[in-house]
Scaffold this motif. Structure first.
Motif, short mmCIF file in Angstrom:
data_model
loop_
_atom_site.label_atom_id
_atom_site.label_comp_id
_atom_site.label_asym_id
_atom_site.label_seq_id
_atom_site.Cartn_x
_atom_site.Cartn_y
_atom_site.Cartn_z
N HIS A 129 56.59 29.83 59.58
CA HIS A 129 57.62 29.01 58.95
C HIS A 129 57.67 27.63 59.60
N ASP A 131 60.52 25.96 60.08
CA ASP A 131 61.77 25.87 60.86
C ASP A 131 62.33 24.46 60.85
N ASN A 133 64.40 23.29 58.13
CA ASN A 133 65.54 23.09 57.23
C ASN A 133 66.60 22.24 57.91
N THR A 138 69.30 24.25 54.08
CA THR A 138 69.12 25.67 54.39
C THR A 138 69.73 26.59 53.33
N SER A 140 69.55 30.07 54.04
CA SER A 140 70.01 31.23 54.81
C SER A 140 71.18 30.90 55.73
N HIS A 144 67.78 29.50 63.29
CA HIS A 144 66.37 29.63 63.71
C HIS A 144 65.41 29.06 62.66
N GLY A 145 65.95 28.75 61.47
CA GLY A 145 65.14 28.06 60.46
C GLY A 145 65.30 26.55 60.50
N ASP A 182 59.93 26.68 52.71
CA ASP A 182 60.86 26.50 51.59
C ASP A 182 60.55 25.19 50.87
N GLU A 185 61.84 22.23 52.52
CA GLU A 185 61.10 21.96 53.75
C GLU A 185 59.78 21.23 53.45
N ASP A 231 55.86 31.20 67.82
CA ASP A 231 56.61 32.29 67.17
C ASP A 231 55.61 33.38 66.84
N ASP A 233 55.55 35.49 64.74
CA ASP A 233 55.32 35.71 63.31
C ASP A 233 54.22 34.80 62.74
N THR A 245 61.08 37.97 60.65
CA THR A 245 60.74 37.42 59.34
C THR A 245 59.22 37.43 59.15
N GLU A 276 60.68 35.34 69.15
CA GLU A 276 60.89 36.21 67.99
C GLU A 276 60.22 37.59 68.08
N1 LYS Z 1 62.98 29.17 55.97
C1 LYS Z 1 63.82 30.31 56.16
C2 LYS Z 1 65.19 29.88 56.65
O1 LYS Z 1 65.48 28.74 56.75
C3 LYS Z 1 63.20 31.29 57.12
C4 LYS Z 1 63.15 30.86 58.53
C5 LYS Z 1 62.55 31.90 59.42
C6 LYS Z 1 62.54 31.48 60.84
N2 LYS Z 1 61.90 32.44 61.70
O2 LYS Z 1 66.01 30.70 56.93
#
Ligand code: LYS
Length: 310
Positions: A129, A131, A133, A138, A140, A144-145, A182, A185, A231, A233, A245, A276
């Motif tokens: 991602h 990260d 936003n 955002t 979510s 963390h994003g 996103d 993003e 991260d 992920d 995630t 993470e």
């Molecule tokens: N882009 C998504 C958000 O803003 C997922 C982020 C994941 C971060 N580890 O929540």
């Protein structure tokens, strides 16, 4: 630096899944301190960072700690401010801060800390991602994003993040491993001219070339200090399943380790985050997945700190 200072951050306030606060505890329990010592480093580890004081102090406002859509802004801000101070102090003493997360909102602290000591540093962000936003973009509400936008000073400023200075500029960050970005993003990356090597570029050029191009972008003369924020992920979920995630189509085991080895080879690493790892996922009973992911957190760290295949 010849000393690694471990900053264990059992923190999950930047996202909503339980367990990521156990990540640092599992990494250390797996023998990470000794593994780093065996690579010839002196290791400082005085236990995991204690955020209980902050959490207790904020307990009365716990449920009210939302601002618009953003979740836990006061808690995340206070924790990251404390992390920034600790990480910055280590870096200023010439030690290499190794931050074990915990969720990736912590990078607001780690990057602030490292850049306070090395204002000319560059940032390599390995992640599925971006990260990046903002408070406005955002979906979510999970911080963390958002750490990268906060570090760049993009988007609405939240009052509790007053302490956080925009230490980062768009040309000094580069991403590797992206594959779940996103829509908003994507626009932020484009509008700010931020360089990113997604999995598409990893497939196209191979990881060796991608790391070289990434370094050419942020560190053309190979003279500037490097902070690596990793991260887990970024890796494919078949490789590192225990994370909050996961996104399929990620880096292979070797691609992930190659990035760390190549950055280590520059001799310029001054800050490292391993983020993470969530030992409660994919589910409590899946001991194999947890063991595998924790082991990878350790081996990525070792690769960044000098472990070689030969
Ligand atoms: N882009 C998504 C958000 O803003 C997922 C982020 C994941 C971060 N580890 O929540």
């Amino acid at each position: 630096p010849k000393t690694v200072s471990i900053v264990g951050c059992p923190f999950r306030g930047g996202q909503s899944r339980a367990g990521v606060d156990e990540g640092p505890i599992y990494l250390v329990k797996a023998g990470l301190v000794q593994q780093i010592e065996e690579l010839g480093w002196k290791v400082n580890f005085n236990g995991h960072h204690q955020f209980e004081g902050i959490e207790q102090e904020l307990a009365p406002i716990r449920d009210a700690d939302v601002l618009g859509t953003v979740k836990n802004p006061k808690l995340v801000s206070r924790v990251c401010e404390a992390v920034a101070k600790t990480v910055g102090d280590h870096a200023r003493k010439g030690e290499l801060p190794l931050t074990l997360g915990g969720d990736h909102s912590l990078a607001m602290g780690t990057v602030s800390g490292v850049f306070s000591a090395y204002p000319d540093a560059c940032l390599i962000w390995c992640d599925a991602h971006a990260d990046i936003n903002t408070v406005e973009s955002t979906d979510s509400g999970n911080l963390h994003g958002m750490p990268v936008s906060f570090l760049l000073g993009i988007g609405e400023k939240l009052p509790m993040f007053e302490w956080l200075k925009p230490v980062l500029t768009p040309e000094r960050i580069v991403y590797i491993g992206l594959r779940d970005v996103d829509k908003a993003e994507k626009k932020i990356l484009k509008d700010n001219g931020i360089k990113a090597f997604s999995m598409h570029e990893v497939d196209k050029y191979g990881i060796g070339k991608v790391v070289e191009m990434a370094l050419d972008h942020v560190n053309p003369k190979r003279t500037l200090p490097i902070h690596l924020s990793f991260d887990v992920d970024a890796l494919d979920p078949t490789v590192a399943p225990s994370t909050g995630t996961p996104v399929r189509g990620g880096l292979s085991f070797r691609e992930g380790h190659y990035i760390c080895e190549a950055i280590c080879e520059t001799g310029l690493l001054v800050g490292l985050d391993i983020m993470e790892v969530n030992p409660a996922l994919p589910n409590m009973d899946d001991k194999m997945s947890v063991k595998q992911t924790v082991a990878i957190g350790c081996s990525l760290t070792r690769a960044s700190l000098g472990e070689t295949l030969l």
